[in-house]
Structure formats: C-alpha cells, structure tokens
Scaffold this motif. Sequence first.
Motif, mmCIF file in Angstrom:
data_model
loop_
_atom_site.group_PDB
_atom_site.id
_atom_site.type_symbol
_atom_site.label_atom_id
_atom_site.label_comp_id
_atom_site.label_asym_id
_atom_site.label_seq_id
_atom_site.Cartn_x
_atom_site.Cartn_y
_atom_site.Cartn_z
ATOM 1 N N THR A 94 -5.340 -4.557 -11.120
ATOM 2 C CA THR A 94 -4.250 -4.410 -10.132
ATOM 3 C C THR A 94 -5.013 -4.815 -8.961
ATOM 4 O OG1 THR A 94 -3.201 -2.373 -10.865
ATOM 5 C CG2 THR A 94 -2.711 -3.178 -8.797
ATOM 6 N N GLN A 95 -4.503 -6.038 -8.313
ATOM 7 C CA GLN A 95 -4.551 -6.592 -7.155
ATOM 8 C C GLN A 95 -4.258 -5.647 -5.913
ATOM 9 O OE1 GLN A 95 -2.496 -10.467 -8.054
ATOM 10 N NE2 GLN A 95 -4.440 -11.334 -7.409
ATOM 11 N N LEU A 96 -5.151 -5.540 -4.839
ATOM 12 C CA LEU A 96 -4.722 -4.746 -3.695
ATOM 13 C C LEU A 96 -4.984 -5.849 -2.567
ATOM 14 C CD1 LEU A 96 -7.102 -1.768 -4.931
ATOM 15 C CD2 LEU A 96 -4.723 -2.137 -5.173
ATOM 16 N N TYR A 97 -3.773 -5.782 -1.851
ATOM 17 C CA TYR A 97 -3.796 -6.631 -0.671
ATOM 18 C C TYR A 97 -3.898 -6.040 0.642
ATOM 19 C CZ TYR A 97 -2.294 -10.601 -3.554
ATOM 20 O OH TYR A 97 -2.209 -11.662 -4.544
ATOM 21 N N CYS A 98 -4.622 -6.318 1.614
ATOM 22 C CA CYS A 98 -4.747 -5.730 2.809
ATOM 23 C C CYS A 98 -4.089 -6.635 3.738
ATOM 24 C CB CYS A 98 -6.064 -5.297 3.492
ATOM 25 S SG CYS A 98 -6.784 -4.012 2.419
ATOM 26 N N SER A 99 -2.947 -6.847 4.231
ATOM 27 C CA SER A 99 -2.263 -7.784 4.909
ATOM 28 C C SER A 99 -1.888 -7.521 6.362
ATOM 29 C CB SER A 99 -0.779 -8.100 4.362
ATOM 30 O OG SER A 99 -0.069 -9.090 4.908
ATOM 31 N N THR A 100 -2.382 -8.448 7.149
ATOM 32 C CA THR A 100 -2.139 -8.015 8.500
ATOM 33 C C THR A 100 -1.658 -9.255 9.365
ATOM 34 O OG1 THR A 100 -3.342 -7.462 10.686
ATOM 35 C CG2 THR A 100 -4.696 -8.367 8.920
ATOM 36 N N ASN A 101 -1.040 -9.433 10.524
ATOM 37 C CA ASN A 101 -0.839 -10.488 11.251
ATOM 38 C C ASN A 101 -1.733 -10.959 12.243
ATOM 39 O OD1 ASN A 101 -0.153 -8.280 13.079
ATOM 40 N ND2 ASN A 101 0.898 -9.227 14.384
ATOM 41 N N LYS A 102 -2.895 -10.234 12.192
ATOM 42 C CA LYS A 102 -4.028 -10.616 12.951
ATOM 43 C C LYS A 102 -5.151 -10.873 12.593
ATOM 44 C CE LYS A 102 -1.912 -9.352 16.994
ATOM 45 N NZ LYS A 102 -1.861 -10.294 18.222
ATOM 46 N N LYS A 103 -6.133 -11.878 13.074
ATOM 47 C CA LYS A 103 -7.337 -12.177 12.151
ATOM 48 C C LYS A 103 -8.312 -10.900 12.213
ATOM 49 C CE LYS A 103 -6.804 -16.556 11.520
ATOM 50 N NZ LYS A 103 -6.803 -17.077 10.199
ATOM 51 N N ILE A 104 -8.761 -10.566 11.039
ATOM 52 C CA ILE A 104 -9.697 -9.722 11.117
ATOM 53 C C ILE A 104 -11.230 -9.866 11.253
ATOM 54 C CG2 ILE A 104 -10.850 -8.007 9.147
ATOM 55 C CD1 ILE A 104 -8.339 -7.764 7.784
ATOM 56 N N SER A 105 -11.908 -9.258 11.840
ATOM 57 C CA SER A 105 -13.233 -9.712 12.386
ATOM 58 C C SER A 105 -14.196 -9.920 11.286
ATOM 59 C CB SER A 105 -13.763 -8.695 13.245
ATOM 60 O OG SER A 105 -15.201 -8.580 13.678
ATOM 61 N N ASP A 106 -14.819 -11.090 11.556
ATOM 62 C CA ASP A 106 -16.024 -11.188 10.331
ATOM 63 C C ASP A 106 -16.999 -10.434 10.323
ATOM 64 O OD1 ASP A 106 -14.734 -13.831 9.866
ATOM 65 O OD2 ASP A 106 -15.859 -14.914 11.342
ATOM 66 N N SER A 107 -17.197 -9.343 11.419
ATOM 67 C CA SER A 107 -18.068 -8.420 11.100
ATOM 68 C C SER A 107 -17.523 -7.095 10.574
ATOM 69 C CB SER A 107 -18.901 -8.240 12.269
ATOM 70 O OG SER A 107 -17.960 -7.712 13.350
ATOM 71 N N SER A 108 -16.447 -6.893 10.324
ATOM 72 C CA SER A 108 -15.726 -6.047 9.961
ATOM 73 C C SER A 108 -16.118 -5.342 8.283
ATOM 74 C CB SER A 108 -14.309 -5.933 9.887
ATOM 75 O OG SER A 108 -13.696 -6.924 8.909
ATOM 76 N N LEU A 109 -15.931 -4.197 8.074
ATOM 77 C CA LEU A 109 -16.404 -3.489 7.065
ATOM 78 C C LEU A 109 -15.476 -4.097 5.786
ATOM 79 C CD1 LEU A 109 -17.992 -1.338 5.227
ATOM 80 C CD2 LEU A 109 -16.273 0.112 5.640
ATOM 81 N N LEU A 110 -14.281 -4.374 6.108
ATOM 82 C CA LEU A 110 -13.216 -4.941 5.012
ATOM 83 C C LEU A 110 -13.621 -6.236 4.675
ATOM 84 C CD1 LEU A 110 -10.816 -4.027 3.562
ATOM 85 C CD2 LEU A 110 -9.370 -5.073 5.439
ATOM 86 N N LYS A 111 -14.270 -7.067 5.720
ATOM 87 C CA LYS A 111 -14.701 -8.278 5.281
ATOM 88 C C LYS A 111 -15.878 -8.363 4.458
ATOM 89 C CE LYS A 111 -12.158 -11.970 7.008
ATOM 90 N NZ LYS A 111 -12.265 -12.648 8.515
ATOM 91 N N PHE A 112 -16.638 -7.371 4.761
ATOM 92 C CA PHE A 112 -17.996 -7.017 4.096
ATOM 93 C C PHE A 112 -17.735 -6.749 2.806
ATOM 94 C CE2 PHE A 112 -21.893 -5.058 2.927
ATOM 95 C CZ PHE A 112 -22.938 -5.891 3.320
ATOM 96 N N ILE A 113 -16.713 -5.751 2.385
ATOM 97 C CA ILE A 113 -16.223 -5.389 1.139
ATOM 98 C C ILE A 113 -15.750 -6.604 0.431
ATOM 99 C CG2 ILE A 113 -14.421 -4.137 -0.262
ATOM 100 C CD1 ILE A 113 -14.466 -2.062 2.005
ATOM 101 N N VAL A 114 -15.221 -7.521 0.745
ATOM 102 C CA VAL A 114 -14.638 -8.498 -0.038
ATOM 103 C C VAL A 114 -15.557 -9.663 -0.156
ATOM 104 C CG1 VAL A 114 -13.168 -10.641 0.157
ATOM 105 C CG2 VAL A 114 -12.135 -8.436 1.076
#
Length: 410
Positions: A94-114
Amino acid sequence: MSDSAVGSIAGYLFQFERAVFLLCNLEEKSQSISIEKIDDIAAHSEEGSILLLEQDKHSILESGSNFKDTEYALWRTIQLWIQKLQTGLITSNTQLYCSTNKKISDSSLLKFIVQNNFEDVKKKIHDLRNFQQKKLDGYKAKSGKKGNTISQILTLIDFALANEKELESICKNIEIKESTDVKKSIITKLHIDSYTEQQQDKIYEELFGWLTTTCFYNWKSSQHAEFTKLQFSERLKLCLGSSSIVNAIFRAKKDINILPIDVESKKDEIFVQQINLLNINSKSKEHFITKSIEDFIRYEIEHTHIINTGNLTREDFIDFLQNCKNEWENHFFSTITKEIHNYSDDELNQLGFQIYTYIIKDLEIKFKFDIGFNIENMYVKNGSFLKLSNIPEIGWHPNWEKLLEDDKKS
C-alpha cells in the motif's frame, strides 16, 4: 473569522482538491477513492484492497510547514499506519502519501525517510528520540510543568520503534506529495490545456462542487463518501458537454476592468450618438449610454484577447458581425412596416426604442460552434451590435441614417 477557523476550512478544501486529483489519477474505471473513511483519502481496487492512503496537511501561513520532525500529527499518522498494517487493513504494498501545500525541508526527518535505507532511518529516529528525552528531562528538572506534548511524541516514537518490522514497511512506502498548486495539476491531468482559462475554471469548479456536495450529502445520510473512476469520468463527460462550459470561452465582464476615463473617452462615438437619437428621459438615456459604452469597450478588449490566444479567429468575429446584421435586418424591417413619413415622431421614437431594447436585451443569438451568451459575457453580443451601429451599418431609430447625416451637417 479566526485564523484557526480559516486554517481548518482551508485544510478541508485542500483535502477535497486532493481527492479530485487522486480521482484523475485512478487507472481503472472500477477503482475508487474514499474520503474520511479509512484515512483522509484512500484509493481502493475493485476487489476492495487499499491501493494507497493519504494524509493531507495544509498551512495558511507564509512560512508554515507540515510534517515536522516532532509534530504530533506526523507520529500519530505513522502509528495509525502501523496499526492498519498489523490488522491487515493495508498491506506491505500500500502506497502511503504525505501530502502538503508547503515545501518540506530537505533536512526534515520525512525527507530523510524517503531518501535513505531503513537502518539509517532507524538511527535518525533514535537520535531524535534521545534529543527529545533530554529536552523533557530538562523541563522536569526545572518545574515539572512543561513537556506534556513532548511526552506524547515520545510515546508515539516508542510505539513506532517497538514495531520495527511494520515501521520498516511503512518507511519503504511513504511518498511525499508537495501539492503547491493542486488546481493546476488537476487541469493538466484532465488534458484540458487547450480550453480557455475561463472554461478550465468552470470545469474545475464543477468537479470540485460535485465532489464536495456529494460528500456532505452522504455524510448527512450516514453513508461513506466514496467515488469510482467511472462516476468521475461520467461527471466529467457531462461537464465538458454542458452549455455553461462551452459558453465560457469569453471572460466574465467582472474580469475586464474599465476605468471612468475609458467610458468618458467613448462618449462622442457614433454608437452613442445613435442612442442619443432616441427621445427618452435623461436618467434612462444616461444609464443606457454608460452600459453600452462598457459593453463596447469590453467587446473590443475581448475581441483582441481571444484572437491573440488563438481560440477564435478574426474571421470568426467577422462572420458573427454579419449574423448580427442579418438578425437586425430581420427585426428592423419587420418592425418598420410603413413608410417613414406615415409615422408620427412619437411613433418613430417608440419603434426605435423597442428595436434597441429588443436587440440589446431580448435577442438570442449564438456565436460560432454554438457558443451562447449569459449575463456574464453578454457584452460580446451587445458589443457586436454596438460596433455595427458605430460603423454605422445598423441603427435603432427608424430614420437613423437621415438623422445622423443631419447631425453631421449641423
């Protein structure tokens, strides 16, 4: 309205926008989406398996961001996804989308996870947990009153780390969707780029309105809000064929701004002189002249705009002017049935006013490709007749040609 209320409403609208976009993305007519049933949005196969889950986060702040490292919503989402995986509601595919109208920081944990392997992700989470624990210990040492939110976050992080197998599967399937302009993405997915901006807006508004209205109706009826790709495609087909979309090729009059100086500059035009030939009270005449000037100016602006965009050609407008002239002739000569000298001045004036009001207010005529007019774009029709009266090839008063010639001589 408070910022919190505005933020909540904007968040719901963003969720509905994303739902329309995901409907566009479904590949099979039997596939479907649901809203607020299993997650913010979920996509389902015909057999009922869940293809994707989506969490939507919206911020109205200029500097706002979502899915922050220590944000409760992020860790609560991960917890819920883990639980759904454990219960078999979703699978490891199952695909899991985290959708937002803002840019997510390159240093964020979520970006690191991906972007990284699970071992590195796990270490990063442990480091984050340890940092938050030290922060909490510091609060407790000082007063013991702060740190409730940190305690909640730590509980959620501990839950995730304790279910390492499921956490790894979740991390593998997370995708970030930075949806800064969902409307534009929807228009691209619908392949309606060749439509005018006004038509695109109406198509988008129609689909968005259909989805939101159906959602609220279903929820009030204690039903789930679910939509199949087939239902969406059928609605789109109806939408594309509706007269309101076809007629939206011309911009609404409110979108073409006219300044008082523009109106003043046209008061000596022949089409204004033609209205002045009609003997009506001064206030009514002033009203008709102002509205006619506004229609005339908007017509000139839109004529150039439409030709420049390539949606219609100069020849299309010339053909329409000829059709307008034909319609005027049909009405004018069927109205003026006697010789001019057999009418009194009052009768001529009444006939002239009747011809003017019928052509401007009541006459229905269509542009090329069966494009009709409504209250928002009627200026195109009226402006065409006014242009003809400005040449002048048509007039309102039964004796308009002689009266204009007399005015010119005087």
